[in-house]
Design a protein around this motif. Sequence first.
Motif, PDB file in Angstrom:
ATOM      1  N   SER A 179       0.842  -1.200   0.000  1.00  0.00           N
ATOM      2  CA  SER A 179       0.000   0.000   0.000  1.00  0.00           C
ATOM      3  C   SER A 179       0.878   1.251   0.000  1.00  0.00           C
ATOM      4  CB  SER A 179      -0.909   0.009   1.232  1.00  0.00           C
ATOM      5  OG  SER A 179      -1.762  -1.113   1.227  1.00  0.00           O
ATOM      6  N   LEU A 180       0.353   2.327  -0.602  1.00  0.00           N
ATOM      7  CA  LEU A 180       1.006   3.633  -0.551  1.00  0.00           C
ATOM      8  C   LEU A 180       0.191   4.521   0.377  1.00  0.00           C
ATOM      9  CD1 LEU A 180       1.948   4.281  -4.299  1.00  0.00           C
ATOM     10  CD2 LEU A 180       3.400   3.408  -2.471  1.00  0.00           C
ATOM     11  N   ILE A 181       0.815   4.922   1.501  1.00  0.00           N
ATOM     12  CA  ILE A 181       0.091   5.672   2.527  1.00  0.00           C
ATOM     13  C   ILE A 181       0.776   7.022   2.741  1.00  0.00           C
ATOM     14  CG2 ILE A 181      -0.641   5.705   4.931  1.00  0.00           C
ATOM     15  CD1 ILE A 181      -0.661   2.673   4.883  1.00  0.00           C
ATOM     16  N   PRO A 182       0.072   8.134   2.477  1.00  0.00           N
ATOM     17  CA  PRO A 182       0.637   9.457   2.781  1.00  0.00           C
ATOM     18  C   PRO A 182       0.577   9.726   4.283  1.00  0.00           C
ATOM     19  CG  PRO A 182      -1.208   9.591   1.223  1.00  0.00           C
ATOM     20  CD  PRO A 182      -1.239   8.239   1.844  1.00  0.00           C
ATOM     21  N   VAL A 183       1.629  10.342   4.799  1.00  0.00           N
ATOM     22  CA  VAL A 183       1.692  10.685   6.222  1.00  0.00           C
ATOM     23  C   VAL A 183       2.159  12.130   6.345  1.00  0.00           C
ATOM     24  CG1 VAL A 183       2.801  10.196   8.432  1.00  0.00           C
ATOM     25  CG2 VAL A 183       2.166   8.312   6.926  1.00  0.00           C
ATOM     26  N   LEU A 184       1.372  12.946   7.026  1.00  0.00           N
ATOM     27  CA  LEU A 184       1.746  14.334   7.271  1.00  0.00           C
ATOM     28  C   LEU A 184       2.661  14.388   8.488  1.00  0.00           C
ATOM     29  CD1 LEU A 184       1.279  17.387   6.597  1.00  0.00           C
ATOM     30  CD2 LEU A 184      -0.622  17.320   8.224  1.00  0.00           C
ATOM     31  N   VAL A 185       3.858  14.922   8.306  1.00  0.00           N
ATOM     32  CA  VAL A 185       4.846  14.969   9.392  1.00  0.00           C
ATOM     33  C   VAL A 185       5.230  16.417   9.637  1.00  0.00           C
ATOM     34  CG1 VAL A 185       7.047  14.103  10.245  1.00  0.00           C
ATOM     35  CG2 VAL A 185       5.735  12.733   8.616  1.00  0.00           C
ATOM     36  N   LYS A 186       4.840  16.921  10.808  1.00  0.00           N
ATOM     37  CA  LYS A 186       5.180  18.288  11.193  1.00  0.00           C
ATOM     38  C   LYS A 186       5.745  18.275  12.608  1.00  0.00           C
ATOM     39  CE  LYS A 186       2.010  20.938   8.255  1.00  0.00           C
ATOM     40  NZ  LYS A 186       0.989  22.013   8.240  1.00  0.00           N
ATOM     41  N   GLN A 187       6.014  19.480  13.103  1.00  0.00           N
ATOM     42  CA  GLN A 187       6.588  19.586  14.443  1.00  0.00           C
ATOM     43  C   GLN A 187       5.659  18.938  15.468  1.00  0.00           C
ATOM     44  OE1 GLN A 187       7.283  23.611  15.664  1.00  0.00           O
ATOM     45  NE2 GLN A 187       8.622  23.062  17.342  1.00  0.00           N
ATOM     46  N   VAL A 189       3.978  16.372  15.309  1.00  0.00           N
ATOM     47  CA  VAL A 189       2.723  15.860  14.746  1.00  0.00           C
ATOM     48  C   VAL A 189       3.030  14.836  13.662  1.00  0.00           C
ATOM     49  CG1 VAL A 189       0.659  16.427  13.425  1.00  0.00           C
ATOM     50  CG2 VAL A 189       1.426  17.970  15.230  1.00  0.00           C
ATOM     51  N   ILE A 190       2.344  13.681  13.735  1.00  0.00           N
ATOM     52  CA  ILE A 190       2.352  12.696  12.655  1.00  0.00           C
ATOM     53  C   ILE A 190       0.901  12.321  12.403  1.00  0.00           C
ATOM     54  CG2 ILE A 190       3.089  10.426  11.865  1.00  0.00           C
ATOM     55  CD1 ILE A 190       5.417  10.556  13.793  1.00  0.00           C
ATOM     56  N   THR A 191       0.416  12.584  11.186  1.00  0.00           N
ATOM     57  CA  THR A 191      -0.980  12.305  10.849  1.00  0.00           C
ATOM     58  C   THR A 191      -1.028  11.355   9.667  1.00  0.00           C
ATOM     59  OG1 THR A 191      -1.604  14.534  11.582  1.00  0.00           O
ATOM     60  CG2 THR A 191      -3.204  13.315  10.246  1.00  0.00           C
ATOM     61  N   LYS A 192      -1.617  10.192   9.896  1.00  0.00           N
ATOM     62  CA  LYS A 192      -1.757   9.197   8.835  1.00  0.00           C
ATOM     63  C   LYS A 192      -2.970   9.543   7.981  1.00  0.00           C
ATOM     64  CE  LYS A 192      -2.142   4.154   8.269  1.00  0.00           C
ATOM     65  NZ  LYS A 192      -2.297   2.877   9.008  1.00  0.00           N
ATOM     66  N   LEU A 193      -2.766   9.650   6.667  1.00  0.00           N
ATOM     67  CA  LEU A 193      -3.828  10.012   5.734  1.00  0.00           C
ATOM     68  C   LEU A 193      -4.348   8.765   5.017  1.00  0.00           C
ATOM     69  CD1 LEU A 193      -2.090  13.187   4.218  1.00  0.00           C
ATOM     70  CD2 LEU A 193      -3.707  13.088   6.116  1.00  0.00           C
ATOM     71  N   PRO A 194      -5.524   8.852   4.390  1.00  0.00           N
ATOM     72  CA  PRO A 194      -6.053   7.685   3.655  1.00  0.00           C
ATOM     73  C   PRO A 194      -5.078   7.227   2.572  1.00  0.00           C
ATOM     74  CG  PRO A 194      -7.753   9.359   3.928  1.00  0.00           C
ATOM     75  CD  PRO A 194      -6.478   9.979   4.393  1.00  0.00           C
ATOM     76  N   LYS A 195      -5.022   5.927   2.360  1.00  0.00           N
ATOM     77  CA  LYS A 195      -4.047   5.374   1.420  1.00  0.00           C
ATOM     78  C   LYS A 195      -4.437   5.630  -0.029  1.00  0.00           C
ATOM     79  CE  LYS A 195      -5.976   0.664   1.080  1.00  0.00           C
ATOM     80  NZ  LYS A 195      -5.679  -0.767   1.274  1.00  0.00           N
ATOM     81  N   VAL A 196      -3.432   5.554  -0.895  1.00  0.00           N
ATOM     82  CA  VAL A 196      -3.639   5.728  -2.328  1.00  0.00           C
ATOM     83  C   VAL A 196      -4.324   4.478  -2.874  1.00  0.00           C
ATOM     84  CG1 VAL A 196      -2.517   6.090  -4.563  1.00  0.00           C
ATOM     85  CG2 VAL A 196      -1.600   7.200  -2.508  1.00  0.00           C
TER      86      VAL A 196
END
Length: 642
Positions: A179-187, A189-196
Motif C-alpha cells: 500500500s502507498l500511505i501518505p503521512v503528514l509529518v510536522k513539528q 505531529v504525525i498524521t496518517k492520511l487515507p491510502k492511495v
Amino acid sequence: MDNSNGIHYIELSPNPIRFDAVSQLTNVFFDDSNKQIFAVRSGGATGVVVKGPGPTEDTVISFCMNDRGGDIRSIKFSPDNQILAVQRKENAVEFICFHGDQPLLQDIITHQVKTTIHGFVWVHNREVALISNTGVEVYTVVAEKRQVRSVKSLSISIKWFAWCCDANVALLCTSEGNSLIPVLVKQKVITKLPKVDLGSPSRDVQESKVTLGQVYGILAVLILQQNTSSGQMEVEVHLLNGPGLAPRKCHILRLSLVGRFAINTVDNLIVVHHQATGTSLLFDISLPGEVINDVTHHAPITPGRSIKPFGLKLPSLSPDGQILQCELYSTHWVLFQPNIVIDAKLGCMWYLNLCIEPLCNLISDRIRLTEFLLQRSYGKQALLRVVAQLVDDQYKGSMLPVLETIFSKINKIYASWVQLELQNQTAQPSNVKTSSLKQSSPPIVLIEQLDMVQIFQRIARRSYTESILMLYLQSLNKFNIAAQEELSKMIVSELINNRSFDTLRRLVSYSMLMESKAVACFLLAHSDVDTAISQVAIDMLGRIQAHEIIIEVMLGQGKVIDALRLAKNSLGLDKVPARKFLEAAHKTKDDLIFHSVFRFFQMRNLKLYETLSFPKAEQCTEFIQHYNNTFPADNSIKPAVS
C-alpha cells in the motif's frame, strides 16, 4: 529522435550551481528540502563544501569533520544550518552542532536504533523525523544536553518512502499489501492520511516509478506504469484533494513511448523526460482531455521536444573562455522535485525553466493557448500579445467567435477576483488596520480592463473596433463586472465616431457603461457632434443625481425654465442662486422667459424674506433695472434689501 528544429520550450537555468564532481575521493549528496548540494571529500576528513540557493552563486559553507568509519549514506542540515545530521550506518544518525559555519566536533550526538533507517527529514530547526522499516518517529535534538528525545511515533511496516518538503508529507510504501500511505509529518505531529487507491488487485509499485510533488497547490502522487492494452507507458496522477479524502486517480498522462523516464514539475506543468529520444513531454492537468470512467486522459500539450542546448563556460585564459556543450538527458543526470537537474559527473546543478514564447507558436489553437497561459506564472504578457494579435485587422471577421470565448475565459477569472476583493472589503472591520488582515492572493494571471483598453487603443477607429468593444463589454456584463472609466470612454468615443447614437443610448439606459461625472462630462465634450449626445449625458447625470452639472448644461443650452424647475426640486428654494438664473434668462433675449424667471424669484423673496425685493448679497441690481425698463407697467421694484 528529437525533432525540435531549434524550437525549445524547456531550458536549463543560465547560471548553474557548480560543485566538485563525483570521483574516487568525492561523493555528492543533495538535500531536496533545503535545496543544498554537498560535496564530501574523504568522508569529510578533507572537507565538505555545501552550496545552495542564496543571494549569490557562491553562497557556500565549507568545513571539515572526522571520518568516523563507514560511507556516508545521507547528510542534511537543519533548516537554520545549525545542526548537521549524518547517516553512516543503517541504524544510526549523528548530529553535529555548528557555531556559525563551523562544526563543534567535540559535541557529536549519535542516536542509534534497533531498526533499519531508510532515511530522515528535518521538520523543524530542532526536530527530525527518522523513517525506518518499522515506522516514523519524530525526535527533538537537545544540543545543550547532547540528547535526542522522541516526541511522536507511528508504527507501520515500511519498504521505502518518498518525501515532499513543500507539503511536509511522506509517502510510505508498506511491506504488507504494497500500500502507498501518505503521512503528514510536522513539528510534534504525525498524521496518517487515507491510502492511495491502486485498484484491485493490488500491484507492486517500485520506488523508482513513483514521484511525489505538488501541482496547482495540490499534493500529487505520480506513478509511472505500463498500459496493459497498448504496452506503452503512462503516468497515473493521484491527487490528495483535501483533508480526510483518499487520494484519487484523477488523470492519466499518455506518453505513447517505452523506455526510461524521469519526471519534474515546472510552473504547475508535469514534465516527463524520455531518455531514449532525448525529449521532454509537457502535460497540463488543468486543460480538458478525454474523460473515461471519471479519469481524464491527457496527451502532451505539443509533440515532445528536447531541452534547449546548454553551453557551459569553462575556466580559460582566453577572454571569450571555452564553451562545453553539455550532454542532455545524460545517464549521469539525477532529477529532484520540483524542477532540479543535477549532473554529478559534470558538477552542475540547474533549475528547469519554461520558455513561454515558443509554446505560443507551437499551440495553434488560440482558445487552448489562452487556457494554458492563464495558468502560467509568466503568462500574462504572452496572453496579452496573443489577444492583441487576434484583434488586429487581419483577423477581424473570422476571429470574433474565438475572441468571444477568450474574453469569457479571461473575465471568468477576473470576476472571481473582483468578487473576492468586494467580500474582503465588506468583511473588513472598521477598527482593524488593512495591513493586519490576511490578503487574498490574486489569480496566477489576472487580465483587467485597463490591460484590455491598452490593446483596444491600438485598433481605435477601425471599421471593426466597435464590434470587438461590444463583444468585450457583453462579456463583462455576462460576469456582472461593471465597466470602468477608461473602457467606457473608449466605447463612447467609438460609438460617436461611428454615429451609433441608438447603441449609445441603450448602453446608458441599461447602465452598461460606467455612470460617473467624468464619463458624463466626456459625453458632453462631444455634444457638438449631435444633440442626442447631450441628452444621453443628462440621462446619465440624472442617474447619479449630479443635479448641479445638469443645471449648468441646461443653462448653457438656454433651457432656463427646465433648469430652474430642476434646481427648485433638487437644491431647495433657498439655495437657488438668483443672479445665475437671471443672467442666463437675460442671455436668451426672450422677454417672456426673463419675466417668468424674475417673477419666480420675486415669489421666492416674498416667501423667504416677506418682501419682493432681492437681498443685496445676490447682486441683482442690473437685472432689476432691466426688468423695470422692460416691464414698466409692473410695480417698480426696489434694487435690494439689506
